[in-house]
Motif scaffolding. Structure first.
Motif, PDB file in Angstrom:
ATOM      1  N   ASN A  64     -37.515  -0.706  33.317  1.00  8.76           N
ATOM      2  CA  ASN A  64     -38.702  -0.378  34.372  1.00  8.76           C
ATOM      3  C   ASN A  64     -37.935   0.334  35.536  1.00  8.76           C
ATOM      4  N   ASP A  65     -37.149   1.291  35.173  1.00  7.01           N
ATOM      5  CA  ASP A  65     -36.483   2.089  35.984  1.00  7.01           C
ATOM      6  C   ASP A  65     -36.906   3.657  36.585  1.00  7.01           C
ATOM      7  N   MET A  66     -37.967   3.945  35.450  1.00  4.02           N
ATOM      8  CA  MET A  66     -38.688   5.157  35.816  1.00  4.02           C
ATOM      9  C   MET A  66     -40.213   5.274  35.673  1.00  4.02           C
ATOM     10  N   HIS A  92     -42.619   8.670  38.847  1.00  6.06           N
ATOM     11  CA  HIS A  92     -41.429   9.364  39.285  1.00  6.06           C
ATOM     12  C   HIS A  92     -41.264  10.891  39.266  1.00  6.06           C
ATOM     13  N   PRO A  93     -40.524  11.418  40.459  1.00  3.63           N
ATOM     14  CA  PRO A  93     -40.811  13.032  40.684  1.00  3.63           C
ATOM     15  C   PRO A  93     -40.271  13.630  39.338  1.00  3.63           C
ATOM     16  N   LEU A  94     -39.193  13.158  38.733  1.00  8.42           N
ATOM     17  CA  LEU A  94     -38.932  13.904  37.590  1.00  8.42           C
ATOM     18  C   LEU A  94     -39.924  13.871  36.280  1.00  8.42           C
ATOM     19  N   ARG A  95     -40.523  12.594  36.220  1.00  8.17           N
ATOM     20  CA  ARG A  95     -41.709  12.630  35.153  1.00  8.17           C
ATOM     21  C   ARG A  95     -42.749  13.658  35.419  1.00  8.17           C
ATOM     22  N   LEU A  96     -42.931  13.727  36.832  1.00 11.06           N
ATOM     23  CA  LEU A  96     -44.101  14.979  37.136  1.00 11.06           C
ATOM     24  C   LEU A  96     -43.657  16.328  36.841  1.00 11.06           C
ATOM     25  N   GLU A  97     -42.246  16.795  37.121  1.00 16.35           N
ATOM     26  CA  GLU A  97     -41.890  17.937  36.523  1.00 16.35           C
ATOM     27  C   GLU A  97     -41.852  17.931  35.015  1.00 16.35           C
ATOM     28  N   TRP A  98     -41.678  16.905  34.304  1.00 15.72           N
ATOM     29  CA  TRP A  98     -41.523  17.038  32.874  1.00 15.72           C
ATOM     30  C   TRP A  98     -42.897  17.234  32.521  1.00 15.72           C
ATOM     31  N   GLN A  99     -43.996  16.823  33.097  1.00 17.90           N
ATOM     32  CA  GLN A  99     -45.377  17.174  32.611  1.00 17.90           C
ATOM     33  C   GLN A  99     -45.394  18.673  32.765  1.00 17.90           C
ATOM     34  N   GLU A 100     -44.601  19.546  33.390  1.00 21.88           N
ATOM     35  CA  GLU A 100     -44.830  20.790  33.511  1.00 21.88           C
ATOM     36  C   GLU A 100     -44.477  21.364  32.124  1.00 21.88           C
ATOM     37  N   VAL A 101     -43.205  20.810  31.969  1.00 20.41           N
ATOM     38  CA  VAL A 101     -42.526  21.224  30.375  1.00 20.41           C
ATOM     39  C   VAL A 101     -43.550  20.857  29.256  1.00 20.41           C
ATOM     40  N   ASN A 138     -49.356  11.960  26.609  1.00 22.98           N
ATOM     41  CA  ASN A 138     -50.208  11.049  26.051  1.00 22.98           C
ATOM     42  C   ASN A 138     -49.848   9.346  26.269  1.00 22.98           C
ATOM     43  N   ARG A 139     -48.921   9.251  27.026  1.00 20.84           N
ATOM     44  CA  ARG A 139     -48.684   7.752  27.419  1.00 20.84           C
ATOM     45  C   ARG A 139     -47.770   7.662  28.802  1.00 20.84           C
ATOM     46  N   GLU A 140     -48.226   6.573  29.539  1.00 17.27           N
ATOM     47  CA  GLU A 140     -47.722   6.402  30.631  1.00 17.27           C
ATOM     48  C   GLU A 140     -46.423   5.497  30.583  1.00 17.27           C
ATOM     49  N   LEU A 141     -45.124   5.994  30.206  1.00 15.41           N
ATOM     50  CA  LEU A 141     -43.797   5.112  30.248  1.00 15.41           C
ATOM     51  C   LEU A 141     -43.424   4.922  31.442  1.00 15.41           C
ATOM     52  N   ARG A 142     -42.592   3.600  31.687  1.00 17.67           N
ATOM     53  CA  ARG A 142     -42.082   3.091  33.002  1.00 17.67           C
ATOM     54  C   ARG A 142     -40.629   3.149  32.760  1.00 17.67           C
ATOM     55  N   SER A 143     -40.033   3.357  31.634  1.00 16.82           N
ATOM     56  CA  SER A 143     -38.509   3.239  31.661  1.00 16.82           C
ATOM     57  C   SER A 143     -38.072   4.656  30.967  1.00 16.82           C
ATOM     58  N   TYR A 144     -36.654   4.652  31.482  1.00 17.28           N
ATOM     59  CA  TYR A 144     -35.935   5.792  30.813  1.00 17.28           C
ATOM     60  C   TYR A 144     -35.333   5.368  29.481  1.00 17.28           C
ATOM     61  N   ILE A 145     -35.442   6.512  28.514  1.00 17.69           N
ATOM     62  CA  ILE A 145     -34.959   5.947  27.188  1.00 17.69           C
ATOM     63  C   ILE A 145     -33.472   6.869  26.854  1.00 17.69           C
ATOM     64  N   ASP A 190     -33.162  13.909  28.277  1.00 20.75           N
ATOM     65  CA  ASP A 190     -34.247  14.238  28.861  1.00 20.75           C
ATOM     66  C   ASP A 190     -35.363  14.622  27.894  1.00 20.75           C
ATOM     67  N   ALA A 191     -34.877  15.525  27.012  1.00 26.96           N
ATOM     68  CA  ALA A 191     -35.769  16.104  26.072  1.00 26.96           C
ATOM     69  C   ALA A 191     -36.606  15.098  25.252  1.00 26.96           C
ATOM     70  N   LEU A 192     -35.624  13.958  24.659  1.00 24.51           N
ATOM     71  CA  LEU A 192     -36.282  12.771  23.875  1.00 24.51           C
ATOM     72  C   LEU A 192     -37.371  12.070  24.862  1.00 24.51           C
ATOM     73  N   ASN A 193     -36.815  11.899  26.265  1.00 18.03           N
ATOM     74  CA  ASN A 193     -37.779  11.327  26.908  1.00 18.03           C
ATOM     75  C   ASN A 193     -39.400  11.899  27.233  1.00 18.03           C
ATOM     76  N   ILE A 194     -39.159  13.289  27.181  1.00 15.38           N
ATOM     77  CA  ILE A 194     -40.296  14.156  27.219  1.00 15.38           C
ATOM     78  C   ILE A 194     -41.239  13.945  25.932  1.00 15.38           C
ATOM     79  N   ALA A 195     -40.529  14.309  24.747  1.00 13.30           N
ATOM     80  CA  ALA A 195     -40.836  13.888  23.736  1.00 13.30           C
ATOM     81  C   ALA A 195     -41.777  12.634  23.542  1.00 13.30           C
ATOM     82  N   ALA A 196     -41.182  11.567  23.988  1.00 13.64           N
ATOM     83  CA  ALA A 196     -41.629  10.241  24.081  1.00 13.64           C
ATOM     84  C   ALA A 196     -42.914  10.186  24.944  1.00 13.64           C
TER      85      ALA A 196
END
Length: 315
Positions: A136-138, A142-151, A160-167, A218-224
C-alpha cells in the motif's frame, strides 16, 4: 495446465538461472524453461545440444534432469534485457511456445519456494503480479500515478482500476487468454522511448521524479492500471521483501547472493536477507555450479552473519 517458464540473463546471472531451475525442479515443475541470453553459455551447460527448431535459430537444449529442459535462446537486441521482457514472452508465444496455455516469467535472481501447482492455478485467476517492498505504498492519488494517466490517455486507453501498491517487474505470470497485457506492456515501453526520452539500453535511466524511473517496471505498473484483463496481486511477502512469504524469494539489489561476502557485509551492519539465504539453499542440484566446499563455507558464513545481525544492524 500446459505452462512454461521463461527468463532472461547474461553474464554472471547464469548462477541465478541455475538456482531458479533447481528450485523449480524441487517444487515439482516439469517441462521447459526458455532462457533468453546474450554472450556465452555457462560452463555448466556445456552438454547443451543444438536445437534445430526453425522458430528460434541458434537455440540449444540442455537436459537438466528427467522431465526438465532448458532451451537457451540467443537474444540479439541492442537494449537492456529488462526492457525486452514483454517482447520476449510474445515472441515465445508466437514461436516455440505457441501451443502453451500459460507462461510465467521469473528474473534470474529469484528462487521458487512453493509447489509449482500453486503457480499453475494462480495464473488462471488473472495476470499474476507481486508488490514491491512496501504494501500500500502508492495510492491512486499518487502524483506519479496521475502522470501515468497521461501516458494511458496517449495510448488510447483508460484507467480501469485504482491500484494502491507499486508492482515489481521481476515476475509475471499469465495465460494465453491475457496476452493483451504483454502487448500493452510492450506498447508502453515503446511510448516511453518515443515520447518520454527513455534510453532503452539503460536499466534505471532517470531519478524517481521522472515518469519512467525504472522503465520496464513503471511500464508494467501502467499496464496493470489500464489493462482490461483481470490481475491477481500478492503483497511484498510474495518475494520475501518482508517476513511471512512462501511463494518466492527475489534477491534484488547488488551484490547478488553468488557474489556477496556475507561476513564483511554483516560487520557493516547488513545481515543476510531472506532471498540470499534462499539462494544458497538451492545450489545443490540438479544443476551443480558451486563446489561442495564453497557451498559449505557460504552457508556457514550466512549463519554467522545472521548471528552478528542479531546484535549489530544498520537501520
Amino acid at each position: 495446465m500446459n505452462s512454461v517458464v521463461c527468463t532472461l540473463f547474461e553474464g554472471h546471472y547464469h548462477y541465478g538461472l541455475a538456482a531458479l531451475t533447481n528450485s523449480l525442479y524441487q517444487q515439482g515443475y516439469r517441462g521447459v524453461i526458455y532462457a533468453g541470453y546474450r554472450g556465452a553459455l555457462p560452463e555448466w551447460a556445456a552438454a547443451a545440444t543444438e536445437n534445430l527448431s526453425p522458430c528460434w535459430p541458434g537455440s540449444q537444449t540442455f537436459e537438466v534432469a528427467e522431465g526438465l529442459q532448458i532451451h537457451f535462446l540467443p537474444v540479439e537486441v541492442n537494449y537492456h534485457l529488462t526492457n525486452y521482457k514483454p517482447d520476449f514472452m510474445l515472441r515465445l508465444w508466437s514461436g516455440p511456445a505457441k501451443d502453451t496455455q500459460g507462461m510465467v516469467y521469473f528474473d534470474p535472481d529469484i528462487v521458487v519456494k512453493c509447489k509449482w501447482k500453486f503457480y499453475d492455478k494462480w495464473i488462471t485467476r488473472g495476470v499474476a503480479l507481486v508488490h514491491e517492498v512496501i504494501a500500500n505504498d502508492m495510492p491512486s492519488s499518487h502524483p506519479l500515478r496521475l502522470e501515468w494517466q497521461e501516458v494511458i490517455a496517449r495510448i488510447g486507453k483508460k484507467n480501469n482500476r485504482e491500484l494502491r501498491s507499486y508492482i515489481n517487474a521481476g515476475f509475471c505470470g499469465l495465460t494465453s487468454n491475457h496476452k493483451e497485457f504483454l502487448k500493452l506492456w510492450s506498447t508502453i515501453i515503446s511510448t516511453a522511448v518515443e515520447h518520454y526520452g527513455l534510453d532503452s539500453k539503460t536499466f534505471i535511466p532517470f531519478d524517481r521524479t521522472h515518469i519512467f524511473h525504472g522503465a520496464d517496471q513503471d511500464a508494467l505498473n501502467i499496464a496493470a492500471m489500464c489493462c482490461e484483463c483481470p490481475i491477481s496481486e500478492i503483497g511484498p511477502d510474495g518475494m520475501d521483501f518482508i517476513n511471512g512469504g512462501w511463494t518466492m524469494s527475489h534477491a534484488v539489489g547488488s551484490p547478488k547472493p553468488w557474489k556477496k561476502k556475507f561476513l564483511l557485509s554483516a560487520l557493516k551492519g547488513n545481515p543476510p536477507s531472506l532471498a540470499e539465504r534462499a539462494f544458497w539453499l538451492n545450489v545443490a542440484g540438479p544443476i551443480i555450479c558451486h563446489g561442495k566446499q564453497e557451498v559449505r563455507v557460504k552457508r556457514a558464513s550466512i549463519l554467522v552473519s545472521a548471528f552478528i545481525g542479531r546484535f549489530y544492524r544498520r537501520y
